[in-house]
Design a protein around this motif. Structure first.
Motif, PDB file in Angstrom:
ATOM      1  N   ILE A  62       0.834  -1.205   0.000  1.00 51.15           N
ATOM      2  CA  ILE A  62       0.000   0.000   0.000  1.00 51.15           C
ATOM      3  C   ILE A  62       0.869   1.254   0.000  1.00 51.15           C
ATOM      4  O   ILE A  62       0.631   2.204  -0.754  1.00 51.15           O
ATOM      5  N   GLY A  63       1.900   1.263   0.856  1.00 55.25           N
ATOM      6  CA  GLY A  63       2.765   2.438   0.941  1.00 55.25           C
ATOM      7  C   GLY A  63       3.487   2.730  -0.362  1.00 55.25           C
ATOM      8  O   GLY A  63       3.557   3.886  -0.802  1.00 55.25           O
ATOM      9  N   ALA A  64       4.024   1.694  -1.010  1.00 50.14           N
ATOM     10  CA  ALA A  64       4.735   1.893  -2.273  1.00 50.14           C
ATOM     11  C   ALA A  64       3.785   2.346  -3.375  1.00 50.14           C
ATOM     12  O   ALA A  64       4.129   3.205  -4.202  1.00 50.14           O
ATOM     13  N   TYR A  65       2.584   1.788  -3.397  1.00 53.22           N
ATOM     14  CA  TYR A  65       1.587   2.207  -4.388  1.00 53.22           C
ATOM     15  C   TYR A  65       1.225   3.680  -4.198  1.00 53.22           C
ATOM     16  O   TYR A  65       1.144   4.441  -5.172  1.00 53.22           O
ATOM     17  N   MET A  66       1.033   4.084  -2.945  1.00 55.63           N
ATOM     18  CA  MET A  66       0.699   5.481  -2.672  1.00 55.63           C
ATOM     19  C   MET A  66       1.823   6.408  -3.107  1.00 55.63           C
ATOM     20  O   MET A  66       1.574   7.521  -3.589  1.00 55.63           O
ATOM     21  N   TYR A  67       3.057   5.956  -2.961  1.00 57.24           N
ATOM     22  CA  TYR A  67       4.164   6.814  -3.371  1.00 57.24           C
ATOM     23  C   TYR A  67       4.152   7.036  -4.886  1.00 57.24           C
ATOM     24  O   TYR A  67       4.383   8.156  -5.359  1.00 57.24           O
ATOM     25  N   ILE A  68       3.889   5.987  -5.661  1.00 56.79           N
ATOM     26  CA  ILE A  68       3.853   6.153  -7.118  1.00 56.79           C
ATOM     27  C   ILE A  68       2.701   7.077  -7.517  1.00 56.79           C
ATOM     28  O   ILE A  68       2.854   7.946  -8.389  1.00 56.79           O
ATOM     29  N   ILE A  69       1.544   6.908  -6.878  1.00 54.64           N
ATOM     30  CA  ILE A  69       0.402   7.784  -7.162  1.00 54.64           C
ATOM     31  C   ILE A  69       0.744   9.233  -6.820  1.00 54.64           C
ATOM     32  O   ILE A  69       0.428  10.172  -7.569  1.00 54.64           O
ATOM     33  N   TRP A  70       1.395   9.425  -5.691  1.00 57.39           N
ATOM     34  CA  TRP A  70       1.848  10.767  -5.304  1.00 57.39           C
ATOM     35  C   TRP A  70       2.795  11.335  -6.360  1.00 57.39           C
ATOM     36  O   TRP A  70       2.688  12.508  -6.747  1.00 57.39           O
ATOM     37  N   GLY A  71       3.719  10.512  -6.841  1.00 52.08           N
ATOM     38  CA  GLY A  71       4.647  10.968  -7.871  1.00 52.08           C
ATOM     39  C   GLY A  71       3.943  11.375  -9.153  1.00 52.08           C
ATOM     40  O   GLY A  71       4.326  12.350  -9.811  1.00 52.08           O
ATOM     41  N   ILE A  72       2.894  10.639  -9.513  1.00 54.05           N
ATOM     42  CA  ILE A  72       2.126  10.980 -10.716  1.00 54.05           C
ATOM     43  C   ILE A  72       1.463  12.342 -10.558  1.00 54.05           C
ATOM     44  O   ILE A  72       1.531  13.193 -11.458  1.00 54.05           O
ATOM     45  N   TRP A  73       0.828  12.564  -9.420  1.00 49.70           N
ATOM     46  CA  TRP A  73       0.140  13.841  -9.193  1.00 49.70           C
ATOM     47  C   TRP A  73       1.137  14.993  -9.152  1.00 49.70           C
ATOM     48  O   TRP A  73       0.897  16.072  -9.709  1.00 49.70           O
ATOM     49  N   LEU A  74       2.269  14.754  -8.507  1.00 48.89           N
ATOM     50  CA  LEU A  74       3.294  15.795  -8.435  1.00 48.89           C
ATOM     51  C   LEU A  74       3.818  16.129  -9.826  1.00 48.89           C
ATOM     52  O   LEU A  74       4.052  17.309 -10.146  1.00 48.89           O
ATOM     53  N   ARG A  75       3.985  15.135 -10.676  1.00 46.03           N
ATOM     54  CA  ARG A  75       4.463  15.394 -12.035  1.00 46.03           C
ATOM     55  C   ARG A  75       3.457  16.245 -12.810  1.00 46.03           C
ATOM     56  O   ARG A  75       3.846  17.170 -13.539  1.00 46.03           O
ATOM     57  N   HIS A  76       2.170  15.979 -12.662  1.00 44.53           N
ATOM     58  CA  HIS A  76       1.164  16.801 -13.338  1.00 44.53           C
ATOM     59  C   HIS A  76       1.195  18.243 -12.822  1.00 44.53           C
ATOM     60  O   HIS A  76       0.995  19.190 -13.594  1.00 44.53           O
ATOM     61  N   CYS A  77       1.451  18.400 -11.526  1.00 45.70           N
ATOM     62  CA  CYS A  77       1.557  19.758 -10.975  1.00 45.70           C
ATOM     63  C   CYS A  77       2.786  20.470 -11.529  1.00 45.70           C
ATOM     64  O   CYS A  77       2.751  21.680 -11.796  1.00 45.70           O
ATOM     65  N   LEU A  78       3.875  19.748 -11.706  1.00 46.47           N
ATOM     66  CA  LEU A  78       5.070  20.346 -12.293  1.00 46.47           C
ATOM     67  C   LEU A  78       4.813  20.789 -13.730  1.00 46.47           C
ATOM     68  O   LEU A  78       5.383  21.773 -14.202  1.00 46.47           O
ATOM     69  N   HIS A  79       3.942  20.070 -14.417  1.00 46.80           N
ATOM     70  CA  HIS A  79       3.555  20.453 -15.776  1.00 46.80           C
ATOM     71  C   HIS A  79       2.545  21.604 -15.778  1.00 46.80           C
ATOM     72  O   HIS A  79       2.211  22.121 -16.847  1.00 46.80           O
ATOM     73  N   GLY A  80       2.046  21.986 -14.598  1.00 44.28           N
ATOM     74  CA  GLY A  80       1.033  23.030 -14.523  1.00 44.28           C
ATOM     75  C   GLY A  80      -0.365  22.550 -14.849  1.00 44.28           C
ATOM     76  O   GLY A  80      -1.222  23.337 -15.259  1.00 44.28           O
ATOM     77  N   HIS A  81      -0.621  21.261 -14.639  1.00 43.97           N
ATOM     78  CA  HIS A  81      -1.910  20.668 -15.000  1.00 43.97           C
ATOM     79  C   HIS A  81      -2.780  20.400 -13.771  1.00 43.97           C
ATOM     80  O   HIS A  81      -3.540  19.431 -13.745  1.00 43.97           O
ATOM     81  N   GLN A  82      -2.682  21.263 -12.771  1.00 42.26           N
ATOM     82  CA  GLN A  82      -3.455  21.032 -11.546  1.00 42.26           C
ATOM     83  C   GLN A  82      -4.956  20.968 -11.797  1.00 42.26           C
ATOM     84  O   GLN A  82      -5.675  20.265 -11.089  1.00 42.26           O
ATOM     85  N   ASP A  83      -5.434  21.728 -12.790  1.00 36.84           N
ATOM     86  CA  ASP A  83      -6.877  21.762 -13.053  1.00 36.84           C
ATOM     87  C   ASP A  83      -7.327  20.659 -14.004  1.00 36.84           C
ATOM     88  O   ASP A  83      -8.525  20.526 -14.258  1.00 36.84           O
ATOM     89  N   GLU A  84      -6.398  19.893 -14.525  1.00 40.94           N
ATOM     90  CA  GLU A  84      -6.750  18.845 -15.480  1.00 40.94           C
ATOM     91  C   GLU A  84      -6.794  17.462 -14.843  1.00 40.94           C
ATOM     92  O   GLU A  84      -7.341  16.525 -15.430  1.00 40.94           O
ATOM     93  N   TYR A  85      -6.206  17.329 -13.654  1.00 41.26           N
ATOM     94  CA  TYR A  85      -6.173  16.039 -12.969  1.00 41.26           C
ATOM     95  C   TYR A  85      -6.569  16.228 -11.512  1.00 41.26           C
ATOM     96  O   TYR A  85      -6.314  17.278 -10.911  1.00 41.26           O
ATOM     97  N   THR A  86      -7.177  15.209 -10.957  1.00 39.87           N
ATOM     98  CA  THR A  86      -7.612  15.290  -9.566  1.00 39.87           C
ATOM     99  C   THR A  86      -7.388  13.957  -8.870  1.00 39.87           C
ATOM    100  O   THR A  86      -7.276  12.903  -9.521  1.00 39.87           O
ATOM    101  N   LEU A  87      -7.319  14.003  -7.554  1.00 38.61           N
ATOM    102  CA  LEU A  87      -7.138  12.803  -6.746  1.00 38.61           C
ATOM    103  C   LEU A  87      -8.484  12.126  -6.529  1.00 38.61           C
ATOM    104  O   LEU A  87      -9.437  12.754  -6.064  1.00 38.61           O
TER     105      LEU A  87
END
Length: 320
Positions: free
Chosen positions: A264-289
């Protein structure tokens, strides 16, 4: 205890003899001659399920390809662990343990490669590949599990702390302004489609990410704590398991809990990394948790039909 079944005695296994350098606290071949450690093997089904779920999400929602590869590595960790605990063979032990190193190196590449030039990415990739080869060869030479555990722990810590720093710098408005003092602070007051300012949106995302980090770390460290208890008090746990019988004794299989919690912990880390990458791209409004409850598997999903950002009333006049 009512409705208990006495533990069967250990028997000769289909995969005997044991050739791995590790043999965990679960007794060997007590349930079936075809699986050395039944609970330790089948708790890896969680890795297989979440790995497939993650790969499908990457394809469906258009996440960066590196995360699909990371989920493939995550899936390989579960498969390797299943084969290792089923057979207790040394080659399967290497598949289990080294795939953990390789997957962490993939996440390390994902963390450090963003916005780098092609040549820098090639150097980073070559360095991580060389590190993976070195760990593989040196671990095979030493055959010391402590070396693997330390290497995995150090790599994981580097990736997590780097991601925390990137997350704060990217999303916390005060740190954004310190990096971009030439920009007007009014830019943080642009209204998003949900009716909140950009600053409020980023703070909301940041808070959600910290919840994900806390949840992932607590499950991972909780699994590590139980793993240590299982190793330290193995003889006592075996006595207790035989006293209470099956199926209740399964609850005391600490290494199985390690698989579930770290999965569970490792899966959550990858999901966190995906969301962070979208934020780095400036896509905060295009993706959601998408994480309605703590016992659900989190996901980052695409938000459909996103209108453009709208400025608050009077914003144009301020710029003029």
């Amino acid at each position: 205890m009512p409705f208990n079944i006495p533990y069967p005695p250990s028997q000769a296994g289909y995969w005997s003899p044991v050739t791995s350098t590790l043999n965990w606290c679960e007794e060997d071949y007590y349930a079936t001659r075809y699986a050395a450690e039944v609970v330790n093997a089948f708790t890896n089904v969680l890795f297989l399920y979440l790995g497939v779920k993650g790969i499908r999400s990457c394809r469906k929602n258009g996440h960066d390809a590196i995360f699909q590869v990371a989920f493939l590595g995550y899936l390989l960790v579960g498969l390797g662990s299943f084969l290792f605990h089923s057979t207790l063979k040394y080659p399967m032990q290497l598949v289990d343990e080294l795939s953990m190193i390789y997957t962490t190196c993939l996440m390390c590449y994902a963390t450090f490669s963003f916005s780098r030039s092609r040549s820098q990415c090639l150097i980073l990739g070559a360095g991580l590949l060389g590190l993976s080869i070195f760990i593989t060869l040196y671990y095979h030479y030493l055959q010391d599990p402590v070396f693997h555990q330390v290497a995995y722990g150090v790599l994981t810590a580097i990736v997590i702390f780097r991601s925390m720093w990137v997350m704060e710098v990217t999303l916390r408005p005060s740190l954004q302004r310190s990096r971009n003092r030439a920009k007007s602070n009014v830019s943080g007051q642009i209204m998003t489609t949900s009716g909140e300012t950009v600053n409020d949106r980023d703070l909301r995302i940041l808070n959600s990410m910290w919840v994900m980090v806390a949840y992932g770390l607590s499950t991972f460290l909780g699994g590590f704590f139980i793993w240590n208890l299982d190793n330290t008090y193995c003889s006592t746990l075996r006595i207790w398991r035989r006293e209470i019988g099956l199926p209740w004794g399964i609850v005391l299989e600490g290494h199985g809990w390690w698989h579930l919690l770290t999965g569970i912990g490792a899966y959550m880390y990858i999901i966190w990394g995906i969301w962070l990458r979208h934020c780095l791209h400036g896509h905060q409004d295009e993706y959601t948790l998408d994480w309605p409850r703590f016992y659900n598997a989190a996901d980052i999903v695409r938000v459909q039909d996103i209108p453009k950002l709208t400025a608050p009333e009077g914003y144009a006049e301020k710029l003029n």
